[in-house]
Design a protein around this motif. Structure first.
Motif, PDB file in Angstrom:
ATOM      1  N   LEU A 158     -12.614   3.296  -0.551  1.00  0.00           N
ATOM      2  CA  LEU A 158     -12.315   2.247  -1.232  1.00  0.00           C
ATOM      3  C   LEU A 158     -14.294   2.247  -1.908  1.00  0.00           C
ATOM      4  O   LEU A 158     -14.872   2.320  -0.892  1.00  0.00           O
ATOM      5  CB  LEU A 158     -12.268   1.489  -0.128  1.00  0.00           C
ATOM      6  CG  LEU A 158     -10.788   1.308   0.649  1.00  0.00           C
ATOM      7  CD1 LEU A 158     -10.904   0.521   2.120  1.00  0.00           C
ATOM      8  CD2 LEU A 158     -10.059   0.737  -0.664  1.00  0.00           C
ATOM      9  N   ASP A 159     -13.704   0.963  -3.576  1.00  0.00           N
ATOM     10  CA  ASP A 159     -15.052   1.379  -3.648  1.00  0.00           C
ATOM     11  C   ASP A 159     -14.838  -0.507  -3.892  1.00  0.00           C
ATOM     12  O   ASP A 159     -14.958  -0.509  -5.704  1.00  0.00           O
ATOM     13  CB  ASP A 159     -14.963   2.075  -5.450  1.00  0.00           C
ATOM     14  CG  ASP A 159     -16.606   1.849  -5.807  1.00  0.00           C
ATOM     15  OD1 ASP A 159     -17.628   2.094  -5.072  1.00  0.00           O
ATOM     16  OD2 ASP A 159     -16.918   2.961  -6.990  1.00  0.00           O
ATOM     17  N   SER A 160     -15.152  -0.853  -3.132  1.00  0.00           N
ATOM     18  CA  SER A 160     -15.253  -2.564  -3.498  1.00  0.00           C
ATOM     19  C   SER A 160     -16.592  -2.682  -4.165  1.00  0.00           C
ATOM     20  O   SER A 160     -16.528  -3.730  -4.617  1.00  0.00           O
ATOM     21  CB  SER A 160     -14.941  -3.170  -1.761  1.00  0.00           C
ATOM     22  OG  SER A 160     -16.021  -2.680  -1.100  1.00  0.00           O
ATOM     23  N   PHE A 163     -16.588  -2.689  -7.980  1.00  0.00           N
ATOM     24  CA  PHE A 163     -15.552  -4.123  -8.103  1.00  0.00           C
ATOM     25  C   PHE A 163     -16.663  -5.043  -8.271  1.00  0.00           C
ATOM     26  O   PHE A 163     -16.659  -6.201  -9.501  1.00  0.00           O
ATOM     27  CB  PHE A 163     -14.115  -3.345  -6.957  1.00  0.00           C
ATOM     28  CG  PHE A 163     -13.514  -5.190  -7.556  1.00  0.00           C
ATOM     29  CD1 PHE A 163     -12.891  -5.402  -8.732  1.00  0.00           C
ATOM     30  CD2 PHE A 163     -12.899  -6.305  -7.137  1.00  0.00           C
ATOM     31  CE1 PHE A 163     -12.137  -6.798  -8.747  1.00  0.00           C
ATOM     32  CE2 PHE A 163     -12.919  -7.354  -6.499  1.00  0.00           C
ATOM     33  CZ  PHE A 163     -11.924  -7.298  -8.287  1.00  0.00           C
ATOM     34  N   CYS A 208     -11.157  -1.983 -12.479  1.00  0.00           N
ATOM     35  CA  CYS A 208     -11.648  -1.833 -11.339  1.00  0.00           C
ATOM     36  C   CYS A 208     -11.109  -2.524 -10.423  1.00  0.00           C
ATOM     37  O   CYS A 208     -10.111  -1.755  -8.930  1.00  0.00           O
ATOM     38  CB  CYS A 208     -13.403  -2.417 -11.236  1.00  0.00           C
ATOM     39  SG  CYS A 208     -14.739  -0.987 -12.099  1.00  0.00           S
ATOM     40  N   LYS A 209     -10.230  -3.784 -10.235  1.00  0.00           N
ATOM     41  CA  LYS A 209      -9.621  -4.747  -9.839  1.00  0.00           C
ATOM     42  C   LYS A 209      -8.525  -3.445  -9.061  1.00  0.00           C
ATOM     43  O   LYS A 209      -8.061  -3.993  -8.041  1.00  0.00           O
ATOM     44  CB  LYS A 209      -9.585  -5.959 -10.087  1.00  0.00           C
ATOM     45  CG  LYS A 209      -8.388  -6.648  -8.981  1.00  0.00           C
ATOM     46  CD  LYS A 209      -8.410  -8.129 -10.091  1.00  0.00           C
ATOM     47  CE  LYS A 209      -7.383  -9.394  -9.294  1.00  0.00           C
ATOM     48  NZ  LYS A 209      -7.315 -10.362  -9.693  1.00  0.00           N
ATOM     49  N   TYR A 212      -9.337  -0.924  -7.309  1.00  0.00           N
ATOM     50  CA  TYR A 212      -9.455  -1.291  -5.309  1.00  0.00           C
ATOM     51  C   TYR A 212      -8.375  -2.072  -5.057  1.00  0.00           C
ATOM     52  O   TYR A 212      -8.260  -1.378  -3.579  1.00  0.00           O
ATOM     53  CB  TYR A 212     -10.815  -2.306  -5.780  1.00  0.00           C
ATOM     54  CG  TYR A 212     -10.862  -2.469  -4.154  1.00  0.00           C
ATOM     55  CD1 TYR A 212     -11.927  -1.969  -3.779  1.00  0.00           C
ATOM     56  CD2 TYR A 212     -10.375  -4.137  -3.891  1.00  0.00           C
ATOM     57  CE1 TYR A 212     -12.038  -2.557  -1.891  1.00  0.00           C
ATOM     58  CE2 TYR A 212     -10.495  -4.212  -2.854  1.00  0.00           C
ATOM     59  CZ  TYR A 212     -11.876  -3.902  -1.546  1.00  0.00           C
ATOM     60  OH  TYR A 212     -11.896  -5.058  -0.857  1.00  0.00           O
ATOM     61  N   GLN A 215      -6.243   1.658  -4.510  1.00  0.00           N
ATOM     62  CA  GLN A 215      -6.744   2.238  -2.739  1.00  0.00           C
ATOM     63  C   GLN A 215      -6.542   0.953  -1.223  1.00  0.00           C
ATOM     64  O   GLN A 215      -6.511   1.974  -0.505  1.00  0.00           O
ATOM     65  CB  GLN A 215      -8.866   2.467  -3.049  1.00  0.00           C
ATOM     66  CG  GLN A 215      -8.904   3.786  -4.629  1.00  0.00           C
ATOM     67  CD  GLN A 215     -10.028   3.732  -4.639  1.00  0.00           C
ATOM     68  OE1 GLN A 215     -11.073   3.004  -4.307  1.00  0.00           O
ATOM     69  NE2 GLN A 215     -10.673   4.567  -6.189  1.00  0.00           N
TER      70      GLN A 215
END
Length: 554
Positions: A158-160, A163, A208-209, A212, A215
């Protein structure tokens, strides 16, 4: 939907027909963060099984040592072959003690059986089952660890922050483009470039949104799977394993008592045998057995005559005058006592000299000792014969199969066995001759109190009787063996004798004789007070030498 299905399956287990009461499952009531607690609990259960197995092993060692000590104890008190204690087993109290020793030996065998059954049914079975549980527990814990690692790996994906960063850059690009568009000094190219940059950043931020969101959806799904399916299922497996361990351990607890309870009937019989041995003791029979074994056939000695030395009576002549009567030897003479001394029954110096033919013993005891000697020699001879046959068979095997051994190496043992057999046969023949009925009869004597005794110094010259023979009181040895058959040719007489007194011949081996009767002498007196004679009709027997006047042929 998946969560509802899992919960329904759990409820089915809770309220199923096989569950008499509500099942409290670990997977439902324990949160997955209790993994370490369950790990320690299951490990503690396995350690308890190991501890119980060790306890039972030590119990079996105690039983084995106890049985071994009991066997050594019974072996210590069992009489050795041929010893005095073995000969005393004819008495009921001695035999009962041997029975008790045998029962205790059987009792020791039951203790060994307890140890063996505990080792086989508890120790070995639980040890084997424990290894299976350890492997199963290791598998379940490995599955739980993999599920946890998978959840952690998904969470890391999870690459928050990326994002968030991209949306900030896109917002900055949009503000910059708007600012450039409002700037009157900015060229059209600058405005277009700023808008393109803003559009690009916005596009990247949207991607990216979306990433995310995908994921996050994947993580939530795996998290739900982890908390509502994987870990509860693993916990339930560990619970099932632990409950099976508890049931198996409970069975081991029950076997601990059942193993001993199963042999209790046999142990009870052993103890009943000990009680029976005590009730079989009969003091009266033991007393009778002692009498039968050691009765001698002698009567108690009578009072000594008063010898009046004041009248100048020579004691030696008195003894010789008594000897002229020629009556058979009495108990004092048989025991080798001096008539001038009292007959002390328990004197340490009164022990007769032991001879090889047991001639120092009374007739009844002498016959028994000779028979016992014959039995002992027969047993030794049989052992030597068996050993000789075994050596011959071994020698034959060696001759057929030289690789197994050298036949010549057995020759010394075979020769030694042959010599032992020859020696024992010689001893057997010697004692058989001693124990033959005709020779044994010559060794017996009659007490003076049970024969007709006549005093030659009667005033009127007639024969006065001191007593009449009573066959019921005559004490003679009884022969176990029958007389040998008479030879076809009778032995030639060696002289004649004339009876001076009546003799009833009440005992076996003797012959009746009347005063004045003339008989043929077949065998002269050999120092025991008896002479073998024959009538004209061929009847033979023994008579007291002092009762006849003998004339031997030259």
């Amino acid at each position: 939907m998946q969560f509802i299905f899992i919960c329904n399956s759990y409820l089915g287990c809770f309220y199923g027909v096989h569950a008499p009461q509500e099942v409290q499952e670990w997977g439902r009531f324990l949160f997955p963060d209790q993994y370490d607690i369950i790990d320690k609990h299951t490990q503690s259960g396995l350690e308890l099984v190991e501890k119980y197995v060790k306890f039972v092993k030590e119990r079996t060692e105690i039983e084995q040592n106890y049985a071994k000590q009991l066997r050594n104890l019974t072996k210590k008190y069992n009489p050795k072959r041929g010893c005095k204690e073995e000969q005393e087993c004819r008495f009921s109290n001695h035999q009962s003690f041997l029975d008790i020793l045998n029962e205790m030996n059987d009792y020791a065998g039951q203790r060994e059986l307890i140890a063996e059954n505990m080792m086989m049914n508890i120790c070995i079975e639980l040890t084997k089952y424990l290894q299976e549980l350890k492997m199963e527990r290791k598998t379940h814990l490995s599955e739980a660890k993999k599920a946890q690692q998978s959840l952690e790996s998904t969470y890391k994906q999870l690459d928050s922050k990326r994002f968030e960063r991209e949306w900030r850059e896109a917002d900055k690009a949009a503000q910059y483009a708007e600012k450039t568009d409002q700037d009157i000094n900015a060229t059209k190219a600058d405005v277009e470039k700023a808008k393109q940059q803003a559009n690009m950043r916005t596009h990247i931020a949207e991607e990216c949104k979306n990433d995310y969101a995908a994921q996050l959806q994947k993580y939530n799904k795996e998290q739900s799977q982890f908390y509502f399916s994987d870990m509860p299922l693993i916990f339930n497996k560990l619970q099932d394993m632990d409950e099976r361990r508890v049931r198996k351990l409970a069975q081991g607890y029950v076997l601990f008592s059942d193993t001993e309870r199963h042999v209790m009937p046999i142990i009870g019989k052993c103890l009943e045998g000990v009680t029976k041995a005590g009730t079989n003791v009969n003091e009266r029979n033991d007393s009778i057995a002692l009498i039968e074994q050691y009765k001698s056939g002698f009567e108690r000695p009578g009072d000594l005559d008063f010898e009046d030395y004041s009248q100048g009576i020579n004691r030696a002549s008195s003894d010789s005058s008594l000897g002229t009567l020629g009556t058979p030897k009495g108990p004092l003479e048989l025991l080798g006592k001096n008539r001038s001394k009292p007959f002390w029954l328990f004197s340490k110096k009164s022990k007769p000299t032991v001879t090889e033919d047991f001639g120092h013993l009374p007739p009844e005891q002498r016959r028994k000792r000779l028979q016992q000697k014959l039995d002992d020699i027969g047993k030794e001879l049989q052992k030597e014969v068996d050993q000789s046959e075994a050596l011959e068979k071994m020698k034959d095997v060696y001759e057929k199969n030289p690789q197994m051994g050298d036949p010549a190496s057995l020759s010394p043992q075979i020769n030694q066995t042959a010599q032992n057999m020859e020696r024992l046969r010689g001893e057997l023949n010697k004692y058989e001759v001693m124990d033959s009925p005709l020779l044994a009869a010559a060794m017996y004597c009659m007490p003076c109190s049970h024969i007709t005794c006549v005093s030659p110094s009667s005033p009127d010259g007639t024969h006065s009787e001191e007593g009449t023979p009573d066959p019921s009181h005559a004490i003679y040895a009884e022969f176990d063996d029958d007389f040998e058959e008479e030879e076809e040719e009778l032995v030639a007489p060696i002289g004649q004798c004339t009876a001076m007194y009546n003799f009833p011949g009440a005992s076996e081996g003797t012959i009746t004789m009347q005063e004045g009767e003339v008989l043929s002498v077949v065998e002269e007196d050999k120092g025991d007070g008896w002479t073998r004679v024959r009538r004209a009709n061929g009847n033979e027997g023994y008579i007291p030498t002092s009762y006849v006047s003998i004339s031997l042929s030259k």
